[in-house]
Design a protein around this motif. Sequence first.
Motif, PDB file in Angstrom:
ATOM      1  N   TRP A 103       3.486  -1.940   4.799  1.00 28.19           N
ATOM      2  CA  TRP A 103       3.310  -3.382   4.660  1.00 28.19           C
ATOM      3  C   TRP A 103       4.615  -4.016   4.218  1.00 28.19           C
ATOM      4  O   TRP A 103       5.430  -3.367   3.550  1.00 28.19           O
ATOM      5  CB  TRP A 103       2.243  -3.696   3.605  1.00 28.19           C
ATOM      6  N   ARG A 104       4.781  -5.294   4.593  1.00 32.96           N
ATOM      7  CA  ARG A 104       5.940  -6.038   4.070  1.00 32.96           C
ATOM      8  C   ARG A 104       5.599  -6.487   2.670  1.00 32.96           C
ATOM      9  O   ARG A 104       4.630  -7.221   2.471  1.00 32.96           O
ATOM     10  CB  ARG A 104       6.207  -7.264   4.954  1.00 32.96           C
ATOM     11  N   SER A 105       6.394  -6.061   1.690  1.00 38.10           N
ATOM     12  CA  SER A 105       6.021  -6.363   0.307  1.00 38.10           C
ATOM     13  C   SER A 105       6.071  -7.865   0.028  1.00 38.10           C
ATOM     14  O   SER A 105       5.330  -8.369  -0.802  1.00 38.10           O
ATOM     15  CB  SER A 105       6.893  -5.592  -0.677  1.00 38.10           C
ATOM     16  N   ASP A 106       6.940  -8.601   0.785  1.00 40.40           N
ATOM     17  CA  ASP A 106       7.024 -10.046   0.535  1.00 40.40           C
ATOM     18  C   ASP A 106       5.807 -10.786   1.094  1.00 40.40           C
ATOM     19  O   ASP A 106       5.624 -11.970   0.840  1.00 40.40           O
ATOM     20  CB  ASP A 106       8.328 -10.625   1.110  1.00 40.40           C
ATOM     21  N   GLU A 107       4.972 -10.106   1.887  1.00 50.31           N
ATOM     22  CA  GLU A 107       3.795 -10.778   2.451  1.00 50.31           C
ATOM     23  C   GLU A 107       2.498 -10.341   1.757  1.00 50.31           C
ATOM     24  O   GLU A 107       1.421 -10.827   2.084  1.00 50.31           O
ATOM     25  CB  GLU A 107       3.665 -10.443   3.944  1.00 50.31           C
ATOM     26  N   LEU A 108       2.608  -9.369   0.850  1.00 49.96           N
ATOM     27  CA  LEU A 108       1.396  -8.829   0.219  1.00 49.96           C
ATOM     28  C   LEU A 108       0.935  -9.686  -0.947  1.00 49.96           C
ATOM     29  O   LEU A 108       1.747 -10.211  -1.700  1.00 49.96           O
ATOM     30  CB  LEU A 108       1.693  -7.432  -0.336  1.00 49.96           C
ATOM     31  N   GLU A 109      -0.376  -9.783  -1.062  1.00 50.45           N
ATOM     32  CA  GLU A 109      -0.912 -10.405  -2.271  1.00 50.45           C
ATOM     33  C   GLU A 109      -1.481  -9.269  -3.105  1.00 50.45           C
ATOM     34  O   GLU A 109      -2.275  -8.471  -2.609  1.00 50.45           O
ATOM     35  CB  GLU A 109      -2.016 -11.390  -1.906  1.00 50.45           C
ATOM     36  N   GLY A 110      -1.075  -9.141  -4.325  1.00 53.86           N
ATOM     37  CA  GLY A 110      -1.545  -8.036  -5.168  1.00 53.86           C
ATOM     38  C   GLY A 110      -0.700  -6.791  -4.950  1.00 53.86           C
ATOM     39  O   GLY A 110       0.217  -6.779  -4.127  1.00 53.86           O
ATOM     40  N   ASP A 111      -1.031  -5.719  -5.698  1.00 53.71           N
ATOM     41  CA  ASP A 111      -0.201  -4.518  -5.618  1.00 53.71           C
ATOM     42  C   ASP A 111      -0.954  -3.317  -5.052  1.00 53.71           C
ATOM     43  O   ASP A 111      -0.604  -2.175  -5.298  1.00 53.71           O
ATOM     44  CB  ASP A 111       0.394  -4.200  -7.002  1.00 53.71           C
ATOM     45  N   LYS A 112      -2.028  -3.582  -4.310  1.00 58.32           N
ATOM     46  CA  LYS A 112      -2.798  -2.485  -3.699  1.00 58.32           C
ATOM     47  C   LYS A 112      -2.761  -2.618  -2.173  1.00 58.32           C
ATOM     48  O   LYS A 112      -2.515  -3.700  -1.629  1.00 58.32           O
ATOM     49  CB  LYS A 112      -4.270  -2.562  -4.169  1.00 58.32           C
ATOM     50  N   PRO A 114      -3.932  -3.404   1.331  1.00 58.61           N
ATOM     51  CA  PRO A 114      -5.009  -4.278   1.812  1.00 58.61           C
ATOM     52  C   PRO A 114      -6.026  -3.528   2.665  1.00 58.61           C
ATOM     53  O   PRO A 114      -7.152  -3.968   2.826  1.00 58.61           O
ATOM     54  CB  PRO A 114      -4.271  -5.320   2.664  1.00 58.61           C
ATOM     55  N   GLU A 115      -5.626  -2.381   3.222  1.00 62.16           N
ATOM     56  CA  GLU A 115      -6.520  -1.630   4.102  1.00 62.16           C
ATOM     57  C   GLU A 115      -7.531  -0.802   3.298  1.00 62.16           C
ATOM     58  O   GLU A 115      -8.720  -0.900   3.492  1.00 62.16           O
ATOM     59  CB  GLU A 115      -5.658  -0.705   4.987  1.00 62.16           C
ATOM     60  N   CYS A 116      -6.983   0.028   2.346  1.00 58.62           N
ATOM     61  CA  CYS A 116      -7.896   0.970   1.673  1.00 58.62           C
ATOM     62  C   CYS A 116      -7.873   0.837   0.155  1.00 58.62           C
ATOM     63  O   CYS A 116      -8.563   1.575  -0.543  1.00 58.62           O
ATOM     64  CB  CYS A 116      -7.540   2.406   2.083  1.00 58.62           C
ATOM     65  N   GLY A 117      -7.044  -0.072  -0.346  1.00 60.22           N
ATOM     66  CA  GLY A 117      -6.995  -0.276  -1.795  1.00 60.22           C
ATOM     67  C   GLY A 117      -6.157   0.770  -2.509  1.00 60.22           C
ATOM     68  O   GLY A 117      -6.114   0.804  -3.747  1.00 60.22           O
ATOM     69  N   GLY A 118      -5.451   1.609  -1.737  1.00 64.92           N
ATOM     70  CA  GLY A 118      -4.639   2.681  -2.323  1.00 64.92           C
ATOM     71  C   GLY A 118      -3.392   2.167  -3.036  1.00 64.92           C
ATOM     72  O   GLY A 118      -3.018   0.997  -2.903  1.00 64.92           O
ATOM     73  N   GLU A 119      -2.768   3.087  -3.763  1.00 68.65           N
ATOM     74  CA  GLU A 119      -1.545   2.731  -4.495  1.00 68.65           C
ATOM     75  C   GLU A 119      -0.363   2.645  -3.518  1.00 68.65           C
ATOM     76  O   GLU A 119      -0.314   3.382  -2.532  1.00 68.65           O
ATOM     77  CB  GLU A 119      -1.272   3.833  -5.522  1.00 68.65           C
ATOM     78  N   LEU A 120       0.572   1.739  -3.825  1.00 70.00           N
ATOM     79  CA  LEU A 120       1.706   1.537  -2.910  1.00 70.00           C
ATOM     80  C   LEU A 120       3.001   2.111  -3.490  1.00 70.00           C
ATOM     81  O   LEU A 120       3.174   2.155  -4.705  1.00 70.00           O
ATOM     82  CB  LEU A 120       1.895   0.036  -2.645  1.00 70.00           C
ATOM     83  N   THR A 121       3.920   2.503  -2.583  1.00 70.27           N
ATOM     84  CA  THR A 121       5.232   2.990  -3.033  1.00 70.27           C
ATOM     85  C   THR A 121       6.096   1.803  -3.472  1.00 70.27           C
ATOM     86  O   THR A 121       5.753   0.645  -3.215  1.00 70.27           O
ATOM     87  CB  THR A 121       5.978   3.696  -1.891  1.00 70.27           C
TER      88      THR A 121
END
Length: 453
Positions: A103-112, A114-121
């Motif tokens: 995912w593009r981090s500048d387009e994400l809302e939140g820190d999980k 959006p697909e599976c709710g998993g943790e992000l790098t």
Amino acid sequence: MTEPAKAKVDMEKLVSLCRRRGFIFPSSEIYGGLSSCWDYGPLGVELKRNIKDAWWRAMVQQRDDMVGLDSSILMHPQTWEASGHVQGFSDPLVECKECHRRWRSDELEGDKCPECGGELTEPRLFNLMFKTFMGPVEDEASVVYLRPETAQGMFVNFENVLNTTRKRLPFGIAQIGKSFRNEVTTGNFIFRSREFEQMEIEFFVKPGTDQQWFDYWVEERINWYAGLGIKRENLKLRPHEKEELAHYARACSDINYLFPMGWAELEGIANRGDFDLVQHASSSGKGLSYYDEEAKEHIVPYIIEPSAGVDRTFLALLCDAYDEDEAEGEKRVLLHLHPDLAPLKAAVLPLSRKEHLASFAKDIYADLRRHWMVGYDDAQSIGRRYRRQDEIGTPFCVTVDFESLEDKQVTIRERDSLRQIRVPIEGLEATLRAKLGGEDLFVLPEGGRVWKE
Ligand code: ATP
């Protein structure tokens, strides 16, 4: 003016119309498609050509201060070093540790995720240019890039154009062509794809006049969209904040359109200052400047860049043109496309397939298609045929009936108003030309009459 909260058509309807009528297909569909690449079908290719032709006519052929160019997609790799693309053309990316989607981090809302709710790098930068190799050896020395914009071809040809055309400032170079970006997040149909087409202008001006030309081009470009029928309330200018500006830009405004997914960029207009010519001059060792005869000195022009996407213009035009109403007692889908853009300018419809009527209608068709892209349809009821033409935006249907054989007249039906006139076949081309040029249907040629109010 109050802003519409939402576009009036949803994306599924457009995608389905495009698929059904052969405007756009997924790329390599028989193999399951290739993500975010699209093929323009028989009607799509006509609409796309008409968009590009309309832009080329208005921006190049009808102006004294513009010349065209068609530079190659592959360019010397130093181009992309000088332009800053090798270093800086990247998006910050995060990856989901569970499902591995990026995912593009500048387009994400939140820190999980959006697909599976998993943790992000943690975010890492990802260059958007496609890399390939030139020649038989695949090593670092043979790396070339597929251009991510057409602009650089115009900067590196500045001197060639200046020397061969003897243009004086202000003047511009314009080009239309394919660009490639390995976009991280794609989607919204043809809005963001990895292979797309741009229509770009690099307009060279004297420093000090740049703001005035920037304002001029913003207005000029909005008027171009409006002139092709896009409703002004669906267009909005979004000036960039200082902190948002790319390092080279002195000012930038996006022309946004109200797409089905919301307001989004249709075209970007930037004041690039002297960044590009200075960069390429120092990288190539060539003095890319202009001799100002009044001031008797060499100057480096500033550049105003209106950069539009063909595919996004296509999508905006479809959104704006799409409509549903009732005609002749039936529901219909129609595209209110500007006549200059409609894939077919007219369709010839014989009321019957009987031999003598068919050959009579085919002669009319043969005559009209010498001038325009015209359709011929003799399958199913006349109502069905009208519906088919309305759905692809054909402005006029020319109906040939048995009486036509006697009175040498045909009926012209107007897509939007459903009004009809009966006109002599002799002079039909001139009549259609006038109507395609915007003359009211009820302005009648000699021998013509109103058929249906
Ligand atoms: P975005 O912010 O939407 O990614 P951008 O600001 O990167 O766009 P520019 O580099 O200004 O876009 O490119 C100019 C124009 O080219 C855009 O306004 C758009 O119409 C078109 N364009 C850019 N990227 C794409 C793409 N991936 N798919 C389709 N059109 C594109």
